[in-house]
Design a protein around this motif. Structure first.
Motif, PDB file in Angstrom:
ATOM      1  N   CYS A 180       0.840  -1.197   0.000  1.00  0.00           N
ATOM      2  CA  CYS A 180       0.000   0.000   0.000  1.00  0.00           C
ATOM      3  C   CYS A 180       0.877   1.250   0.000  1.00  0.00           C
ATOM      4  O   CYS A 180       1.780   1.386   0.814  1.00  0.00           O
ATOM      5  CB  CYS A 180      -0.911  -0.007   1.214  1.00  0.00           C
ATOM      6  SG  CYS A 180      -2.003   1.417   1.286  1.00  0.00           S
ATOM      7  N   SER A 239      -0.221   4.461   0.457  1.00  0.00           N
ATOM      8  CA  SER A 239      -0.610   5.463   1.452  1.00  0.00           C
ATOM      9  C   SER A 239      -0.250   5.034   2.875  1.00  0.00           C
ATOM     10  O   SER A 239      -0.017   5.886   3.729  1.00  0.00           O
ATOM     11  CB  SER A 239      -2.100   5.760   1.352  1.00  0.00           C
ATOM     12  OG  SER A 239      -2.830   4.607   1.655  1.00  0.00           O
ATOM     13  N   CYS A 240      -0.172   3.747   3.161  1.00  0.00           N
ATOM     14  CA  CYS A 240       0.223   3.284   4.498  1.00  0.00           C
ATOM     15  C   CYS A 240       1.686   3.585   4.778  1.00  0.00           C
ATOM     16  O   CYS A 240       2.060   3.862   5.911  1.00  0.00           O
ATOM     17  CB  CYS A 240       0.000   1.783   4.635  1.00  0.00           C
ATOM     18  SG  CYS A 240      -1.693   1.312   4.925  1.00  0.00           S
ATOM     19  N   SER A 262      -0.274  -2.818   4.475  1.00  0.00           N
ATOM     20  CA  SER A 262      -1.024  -3.814   3.735  1.00  0.00           C
ATOM     21  C   SER A 262      -0.174  -4.352   2.594  1.00  0.00           C
ATOM     22  O   SER A 262       0.384  -3.586   1.809  1.00  0.00           O
ATOM     23  CB  SER A 262      -2.295  -3.181   3.171  1.00  0.00           C
ATOM     24  OG  SER A 262      -2.962  -4.094   2.346  1.00  0.00           O
ATOM     25  N   ARG A 299      -5.251  -1.175  -7.742  1.00  0.00           N
ATOM     26  CA  ARG A 299      -6.061  -0.656  -6.638  1.00  0.00           C
ATOM     27  C   ARG A 299      -6.630  -1.843  -5.866  1.00  0.00           C
ATOM     28  O   ARG A 299      -7.392  -2.628  -6.412  1.00  0.00           O
ATOM     29  CB  ARG A 299      -7.175   0.229  -7.160  1.00  0.00           C
ATOM     30  CG  ARG A 299      -6.679   1.581  -7.628  1.00  0.00           C
ATOM     31  CD  ARG A 299      -7.786   2.484  -8.120  1.00  0.00           C
ATOM     32  NE  ARG A 299      -8.906   2.588  -7.218  1.00  0.00           N
ATOM     33  CZ  ARG A 299      -9.018   3.465  -6.218  1.00  0.00           C
ATOM     34  NH1 ARG A 299      -8.044   4.319  -6.011  1.00  0.00           N
ATOM     35  NH2 ARG A 299     -10.080   3.502  -5.452  1.00  0.00           N
ATOM     36  N   PHE A 335      -7.923  -3.294  -1.674  1.00  0.00           N
ATOM     37  CA  PHE A 335      -8.445  -2.843  -0.394  1.00  0.00           C
ATOM     38  C   PHE A 335      -7.362  -2.924   0.672  1.00  0.00           C
ATOM     39  O   PHE A 335      -6.694  -3.937   0.825  1.00  0.00           O
ATOM     40  CB  PHE A 335      -9.646  -3.681   0.034  1.00  0.00           C
ATOM     41  CG  PHE A 335     -10.239  -3.228   1.333  1.00  0.00           C
ATOM     42  CD1 PHE A 335     -11.034  -2.108   1.383  1.00  0.00           C
ATOM     43  CD2 PHE A 335      -9.974  -3.910   2.502  1.00  0.00           C
ATOM     44  CE1 PHE A 335     -11.567  -1.673   2.588  1.00  0.00           C
ATOM     45  CE2 PHE A 335     -10.503  -3.493   3.705  1.00  0.00           C
ATOM     46  CZ  PHE A 335     -11.308  -2.370   3.747  1.00  0.00           C
ATOM     47  N   CYS A 336      -7.206  -1.838   1.426  1.00  0.00           N
ATOM     48  CA  CYS A 336      -6.243  -1.794   2.520  1.00  0.00           C
ATOM     49  C   CYS A 336      -7.012  -1.853   3.845  1.00  0.00           C
ATOM     50  O   CYS A 336      -7.809  -0.955   4.135  1.00  0.00           O
ATOM     51  CB  CYS A 336      -5.411  -0.512   2.444  1.00  0.00           C
ATOM     52  SG  CYS A 336      -4.255  -0.353   3.815  1.00  0.00           S
ATOM     53  N   CYS A 382      -6.192   1.353   6.079  1.00  0.00           N
ATOM     54  CA  CYS A 382      -6.755   2.640   5.637  1.00  0.00           C
ATOM     55  C   CYS A 382      -8.275   2.576   5.550  1.00  0.00           C
ATOM     56  O   CYS A 382      -8.929   3.616   5.457  1.00  0.00           O
ATOM     57  CB  CYS A 382      -6.204   3.003   4.257  1.00  0.00           C
ATOM     58  SG  CYS A 382      -4.446   3.236   4.194  1.00  0.00           S
ATOM     59  N   TYR A 383      -8.857   1.378   5.545  1.00  0.00           N
ATOM     60  CA  TYR A 383     -10.297   1.135   5.411  1.00  0.00           C
ATOM     61  C   TYR A 383     -10.852   1.667   4.096  1.00  0.00           C
ATOM     62  O   TYR A 383     -11.966   2.197   4.048  1.00  0.00           O
ATOM     63  CB  TYR A 383     -11.068   1.737   6.591  1.00  0.00           C
ATOM     64  CG  TYR A 383     -10.673   1.154   7.912  1.00  0.00           C
ATOM     65  CD1 TYR A 383     -10.963  -0.160   8.237  1.00  0.00           C
ATOM     66  CD2 TYR A 383      -9.981   1.924   8.835  1.00  0.00           C
ATOM     67  CE1 TYR A 383     -10.581  -0.694   9.459  1.00  0.00           C
ATOM     68  CE2 TYR A 383      -9.599   1.408  10.057  1.00  0.00           C
ATOM     69  CZ  TYR A 383      -9.908   0.096  10.352  1.00  0.00           C
ATOM     70  OH  TYR A 383      -9.530  -0.427  11.564  1.00  0.00           O
ATOM     71  N   LYS A 384     -10.063   1.573   3.013  1.00  0.00           N
ATOM     72  CA  LYS A 384     -10.540   1.991   1.695  1.00  0.00           C
ATOM     73  C   LYS A 384      -9.655   1.356   0.621  1.00  0.00           C
ATOM     74  O   LYS A 384      -8.626   0.762   0.922  1.00  0.00           O
ATOM     75  CB  LYS A 384     -10.535   3.509   1.551  1.00  0.00           C
ATOM     76  CG  LYS A 384      -9.187   4.139   1.783  1.00  0.00           C
ATOM     77  CD  LYS A 384      -9.295   5.652   1.744  1.00  0.00           C
ATOM     78  CE  LYS A 384      -7.968   6.283   2.105  1.00  0.00           C
ATOM     79  NZ  LYS A 384      -8.040   7.726   2.115  1.00  0.00           N
ATOM     80  N   HIS A 385     -10.073   1.503  -0.634  1.00  0.00           N
ATOM     81  CA  HIS A 385      -9.285   1.020  -1.757  1.00  0.00           C
ATOM     82  C   HIS A 385      -8.197   2.041  -2.060  1.00  0.00           C
ATOM     83  O   HIS A 385      -8.478   3.221  -2.248  1.00  0.00           O
ATOM     84  CB  HIS A 385     -10.164   0.813  -2.987  1.00  0.00           C
ATOM     85  CG  HIS A 385     -10.995  -0.428  -2.897  1.00  0.00           C
ATOM     86  ND1 HIS A 385     -12.195  -0.468  -2.228  1.00  0.00           N
ATOM     87  CD2 HIS A 385     -10.780  -1.670  -3.378  1.00  0.00           C
ATOM     88  CE1 HIS A 385     -12.683  -1.685  -2.305  1.00  0.00           C
ATOM     89  NE2 HIS A 385     -11.841  -2.434  -3.002  1.00  0.00           N
ATOM     90  N   THR A 386      -6.957   1.587  -2.084  1.00  0.00           N
ATOM     91  CA  THR A 386      -5.816   2.466  -2.339  1.00  0.00           C
ATOM     92  C   THR A 386      -4.925   1.850  -3.408  1.00  0.00           C
ATOM     93  O   THR A 386      -5.081   0.685  -3.768  1.00  0.00           O
ATOM     94  CB  THR A 386      -4.989   2.709  -1.071  1.00  0.00           C
ATOM     95  OG1 THR A 386      -4.545   1.451  -0.572  1.00  0.00           O
ATOM     96  CG2 THR A 386      -5.793   3.427  -0.005  1.00  0.00           C
TER      97      THR A 386
END
Length: 66
Positions: free
Chosen positions: A15, A17-18, A31, A49, A51-52, A55-59
């Motif tokens: 991921c 963004s993580c 993730s 893309r 699911f993470c 983050c609880y969203k698709h990234t």
């Protein structure tokens, strides 16, 4: 048949963004997904893309080196 030069290789997706926001998280974690890609069709780095759960969203998940 030689097994050394397989067309399909195993890659690890991480991921994006993580990695950037790991300090500010309540539950720290990164993730990661394991998948395969065709070496001849996609020679560049793979970006998908997914699911993470942190983050609880698709990234955007990008391929990392092993």
């Amino acid at each position: 048949m030689a097994k050394g030069k397989d067309v399909r290789i195993r890659v690890i997706l991480e991921c994006k963004s993580c990695v950037r926001n790991d300090i500010n998280k309540k539950f720290s974690g990164i993730s990661r997904y394991i998948t395969q890609k065709n070496r001849h069709n996609t020679p560049s780095r793979l970006e998908l893309r997914k699911f993470c759960p942190y983050c609880y969203k698709h990234t955007l998940h990008v391929e990392i080196k092993k």
